[in-house]
Scaffold this motif. Sequence first.
Motif, PDB file in Angstrom:
ATOM      1  N   VAL A  99       0.831  -1.206   0.000  1.00 61.37           N
ATOM      2  CA  VAL A  99       0.000   0.000   0.000  1.00 61.37           C
ATOM      3  C   VAL A  99       0.867   1.258   0.000  1.00 61.37           C
ATOM      4  O   VAL A  99       0.609   2.212  -0.741  1.00 61.37           O
ATOM      5  N   ALA A 100       1.920   1.260   0.834  1.00 57.67           N
ATOM      6  CA  ALA A 100       2.827   2.413   0.874  1.00 57.67           C
ATOM      7  C   ALA A 100       3.493   2.628  -0.483  1.00 57.67           C
ATOM      8  O   ALA A 100       3.624   3.764  -0.950  1.00 57.67           O
ATOM      9  N   LEU A 101       3.906   1.524  -1.120  1.00 63.66           N
ATOM     10  CA  LEU A 101       4.536   1.624  -2.435  1.00 63.66           C
ATOM     11  C   LEU A 101       3.531   2.107  -3.468  1.00 63.66           C
ATOM     12  O   LEU A 101       3.859   2.911  -4.351  1.00 63.66           O
ATOM     13  N   PHE A 102       2.286   1.643  -3.356  1.00 67.42           N
ATOM     14  CA  PHE A 102       1.233   2.044  -4.277  1.00 67.42           C
ATOM     15  C   PHE A 102       0.944   3.538  -4.158  1.00 67.42           C
ATOM     16  O   PHE A 102       0.825   4.259  -5.155  1.00 67.42           O
ATOM     17  N   ILE A 103       0.851   4.020  -2.919  1.00 62.85           N
ATOM     18  CA  ILE A 103       0.586   5.444  -2.689  1.00 62.85           C
ATOM     19  C   ILE A 103       1.772   6.284  -3.128  1.00 62.85           C
ATOM     20  O   ILE A 103       1.622   7.334  -3.759  1.00 62.85           O
ATOM     21  N   ALA A 104       2.971   5.815  -2.792  1.00 55.69           N
ATOM     22  CA  ALA A 104       4.179   6.531  -3.209  1.00 55.69           C
ATOM     23  C   ALA A 104       4.267   6.602  -4.731  1.00 55.69           C
ATOM     24  O   ALA A 104       4.813   7.558  -5.291  1.00 55.69           O
ATOM     25  N   GLY A 105       3.684   5.584  -5.406  1.00 58.47           N
ATOM     26  CA  GLY A 105       3.675   5.581  -6.864  1.00 58.47           C
ATOM     27  C   GLY A 105       2.930   6.773  -7.441  1.00 58.47           C
ATOM     28  O   GLY A 105       3.313   7.321  -8.486  1.00 58.47           O
ATOM     29  N   PHE A 106       1.854   7.170  -6.766  1.00 58.55           N
ATOM     30  CA  PHE A 106       1.126   8.356  -7.212  1.00 58.55           C
ATOM     31  C   PHE A 106       1.951   9.621  -7.013  1.00 58.55           C
ATOM     32  O   PHE A 106       1.754  10.614  -7.720  1.00 58.55           O
ATOM     33  N   LEU A 107       2.858   9.591  -6.042  1.00 58.15           N
ATOM     34  CA  LEU A 107       3.689  10.765  -5.765  1.00 58.15           C
ATOM     35  C   LEU A 107       4.958  10.796  -6.609  1.00 58.15           C
ATOM     36  O   LEU A 107       5.624  11.824  -6.689  1.00 58.15           O
ATOM     37  N   THR A 108       5.298   9.665  -7.239  1.00 56.65           N
ATOM     38  CA  THR A 108       6.539   9.573  -7.995  1.00 56.65           C
ATOM     39  C   THR A 108       6.659  10.631  -9.095  1.00 56.65           C
ATOM     40  O   THR A 108       7.722  11.253  -9.230  1.00 56.65           O
ATOM     41  N   PRO A 109       5.616  10.861  -9.908  1.00 62.66           N
ATOM     42  CA  PRO A 109       5.752  11.924 -10.930  1.00 62.66           C
ATOM     43  C   PRO A 109       6.079  13.284 -10.325  1.00 62.66           C
ATOM     44  O   PRO A 109       6.868  14.044 -10.899  1.00 62.66           O
ATOM     45  N   ILE A 110       5.490  13.585  -9.162  1.00 60.49           N
ATOM     46  CA  ILE A 110       5.779  14.853  -8.486  1.00 60.49           C
ATOM     47  C   ILE A 110       7.232  14.888  -8.030  1.00 60.49           C
ATOM     48  O   ILE A 110       7.937  15.887  -8.203  1.00 60.49           O
ATOM     49  N   VAL A 111       7.682  13.771  -7.436  1.00 61.85           N
ATOM     50  CA  VAL A 111       9.057  13.683  -6.940  1.00 61.85           C
ATOM     51  C   VAL A 111      10.056  13.801  -8.089  1.00 61.85           C
ATOM     52  O   VAL A 111      11.021  14.584  -8.023  1.00 61.85           O
ATOM     53  N   CYS A 112       9.835  13.035  -9.155  1.00 66.08           N
ATOM     54  CA  CYS A 112      10.759  13.046 -10.288  1.00 66.08           C
ATOM     55  C   CYS A 112      10.816  14.423 -10.951  1.00 66.08           C
ATOM     56  O   CYS A 112      11.891  14.892 -11.341  1.00 66.08           O
ATOM     57  N   LYS A 113       9.663  15.047 -11.076  1.00 66.92           N
ATOM     58  CA  LYS A 113       9.617  16.375 -11.683  1.00 66.92           C
ATOM     59  C   LYS A 113      10.384  17.386 -10.837  1.00 66.92           C
ATOM     60  O   LYS A 113      11.137  18.222 -11.364  1.00 66.92           O
ATOM     61  N   GLU A 114      10.219  17.306  -9.511  1.00 67.66           N
ATOM     62  CA  GLU A 114      10.905  18.231  -8.615  1.00 67.66           C
ATOM     63  C   GLU A 114      12.415  17.990  -8.616  1.00 67.66           C
ATOM     64  O   GLU A 114      13.208  18.948  -8.641  1.00 67.66           O
ATOM     65  N   ILE A 115      12.822  16.720  -8.587  1.00 71.84           N
ATOM     66  CA  ILE A 115      14.260  16.391  -8.609  1.00 71.84           C
ATOM     67  C   ILE A 115      14.884  16.842  -9.927  1.00 71.84           C
ATOM     68  O   ILE A 115      15.992  17.391  -9.955  1.00 71.84           O
ATOM     69  N   ASN A 116      14.173  16.605 -11.002  1.00 73.59           N
ATOM     70  CA  ASN A 116      14.671  17.029 -12.316  1.00 73.59           C
ATOM     71  C   ASN A 116      14.823  18.544 -12.379  1.00 73.59           C
ATOM     72  O   ASN A 116      15.818  19.067 -12.903  1.00 73.59           O
ATOM     73  N   LYS A 117      13.858  19.249 -11.839  1.00 75.23           N
ATOM     74  CA  LYS A 117      13.888  20.720 -11.827  1.00 75.23           C
ATOM     75  C   LYS A 117      15.046  21.239 -10.983  1.00 75.23           C
ATOM     76  O   LYS A 117      15.712  22.209 -11.357  1.00 75.23           O
ATOM     77  N   ARG A 118      15.314  20.588  -9.861  1.00 76.09           N
ATOM     78  CA  ARG A 118      16.362  21.055  -8.944  1.00 76.09           C
ATOM     79  C   ARG A 118      17.765  20.771  -9.449  1.00 76.09           C
ATOM     80  O   ARG A 118      18.686  21.571  -9.230  1.00 76.09           O
ATOM     81  N   LEU A 175       7.931  -3.036  -9.507  1.00 78.21           N
ATOM     82  CA  LEU A 175       7.098  -1.838  -9.420  1.00 78.21           C
ATOM     83  C   LEU A 175       7.954  -0.581  -9.234  1.00 78.21           C
ATOM     84  O   LEU A 175       7.638   0.475  -9.791  1.00 78.21           O
ATOM     85  N   LEU A 176       9.023  -0.708  -8.464  1.00 75.85           N
ATOM     86  CA  LEU A 176       9.938   0.432  -8.311  1.00 75.85           C
ATOM     87  C   LEU A 176      10.580   0.795  -9.647  1.00 75.85           C
ATOM     88  O   LEU A 176      10.684   1.974 -10.005  1.00 75.85           O
ATOM     89  N   LEU A 177      11.018  -0.225 -10.371  1.00 77.08           N
ATOM     90  CA  LEU A 177      11.666   0.002 -11.659  1.00 77.08           C
ATOM     91  C   LEU A 177      10.709   0.669 -12.640  1.00 77.08           C
ATOM     92  O   LEU A 177      11.071   1.644 -13.319  1.00 77.08           O
ATOM     93  N   ILE A 178       9.479   0.155 -12.713  1.00 75.15           N
ATOM     94  CA  ILE A 178       8.489   0.735 -13.628  1.00 75.15           C
ATOM     95  C   ILE A 178       8.119   2.147 -13.193  1.00 75.15           C
ATOM     96  O   ILE A 178       8.055   3.073 -14.008  1.00 75.15           O
ATOM     97  N   ASP A 179       7.880   2.290 -11.910  1.00 71.86           N
ATOM     98  CA  ASP A 179       7.395   3.551 -11.366  1.00 71.86           C
ATOM     99  C   ASP A 179       8.398   4.674 -11.568  1.00 71.86           C
ATOM    100  O   ASP A 179       8.070   5.743 -12.102  1.00 71.86           O
ATOM    101  N   VAL A 180       9.642   4.453 -11.150  1.00 71.59           N
ATOM    102  CA  VAL A 180      10.658   5.500 -11.238  1.00 71.59           C
ATOM    103  C   VAL A 180      11.231   5.594 -12.652  1.00 71.59           C
ATOM    104  O   VAL A 180      11.415   6.687 -13.180  1.00 71.59           O
ATOM    105  N   GLY A 181      11.502   4.450 -13.252  1.00 69.07           N
ATOM    106  CA  GLY A 181      12.097   4.455 -14.588  1.00 69.07           C
ATOM    107  C   GLY A 181      11.227   5.132 -15.627  1.00 69.07           C
ATOM    108  O   GLY A 181      11.729   5.841 -16.511  1.00 69.07           O
ATOM    109  N   SER A 182       9.911   4.945 -15.529  1.00 70.30           N
ATOM    110  CA  SER A 182       9.006   5.544 -16.514  1.00 70.30           C
ATOM    111  C   SER A 182       8.914   7.056 -16.372  1.00 70.30           C
ATOM    112  O   SER A 182       8.425   7.738 -17.283  1.00 70.30           O
TER     113      SER A 182
END
Length: 244
Positions: A99-118, A175-182
């Motif tokens: 469940v934590a991984l599933f919820i974090a998956g919804f936050l991944t685009p936000i995290v990746c976008k912020e890290i990329n921006k920084r 799921l981590l690979l798909i979530d973050v890699g994508s």
Amino acid sequence: MIEILKLSWSDFLTKKFILLSILPLFCSLFVLGFGLVLAGNELGQMLGDALNSGDFGFINLSNYPFIMSIIGNGVVKWLLGAVFYTLGSYFMLMLSIIVALFIAGFLTPIVCKEINKRHYNANFTPISTSHTIKLITLSILKFLALLLISLPFMFIPILNFIAINIPFFYIYSKLLLIDVGSNTLSVEKFQLLWLENGGFKFLICAFLFYIISLLPLLGLILQLFFIIFLTHLFFKKSNLANLF
């Protein structure tokens, strides 16, 4: 890797990411607590009735007085109850991790976008949603197959702990690979990484993250940190081919 660890930790400790990390924690605790309250009493009553009557559904032990006399012993009942609740707690913990991984998956685009921006300002064309869903579906089917294969080993001491963790680690890493890699790699680079199962360093990191996730609360709190770390890892993978 030390540089990525320091960079990830400094990002994680910022106000924005700390607030985001609270969501998977509280949602997972809610699911864990709700599941224990809802299922604990009901399943406990079922187990008590089965131990008293000998009717376990798939077999009725009341036809075997000798076995019933053993089960009727207070110590044996206590041991069976302890095993039951230990397994139940373990599966509830696994559920909370998913469940934590599933919820974090919804936050991944936000995290990746912020890290990329920084840090990176990378431009790339991510894989399509339909392809992502296809990969997730295939991974879940393989996970279920591995889980069925591992179930017979649940009755073998020591080996049972290893066997049951194999399918869960498989789905966790996929799921981590798909979530973050994508959200960090172009289509071509993601496909190459997928063929390598994420690469050696990713698998080592995913394994360490999985072990940490088995620790109550700690794994829930750090789920977002894992996403941040892998985001840095994949962005650097995209920029530095010799990282892996």
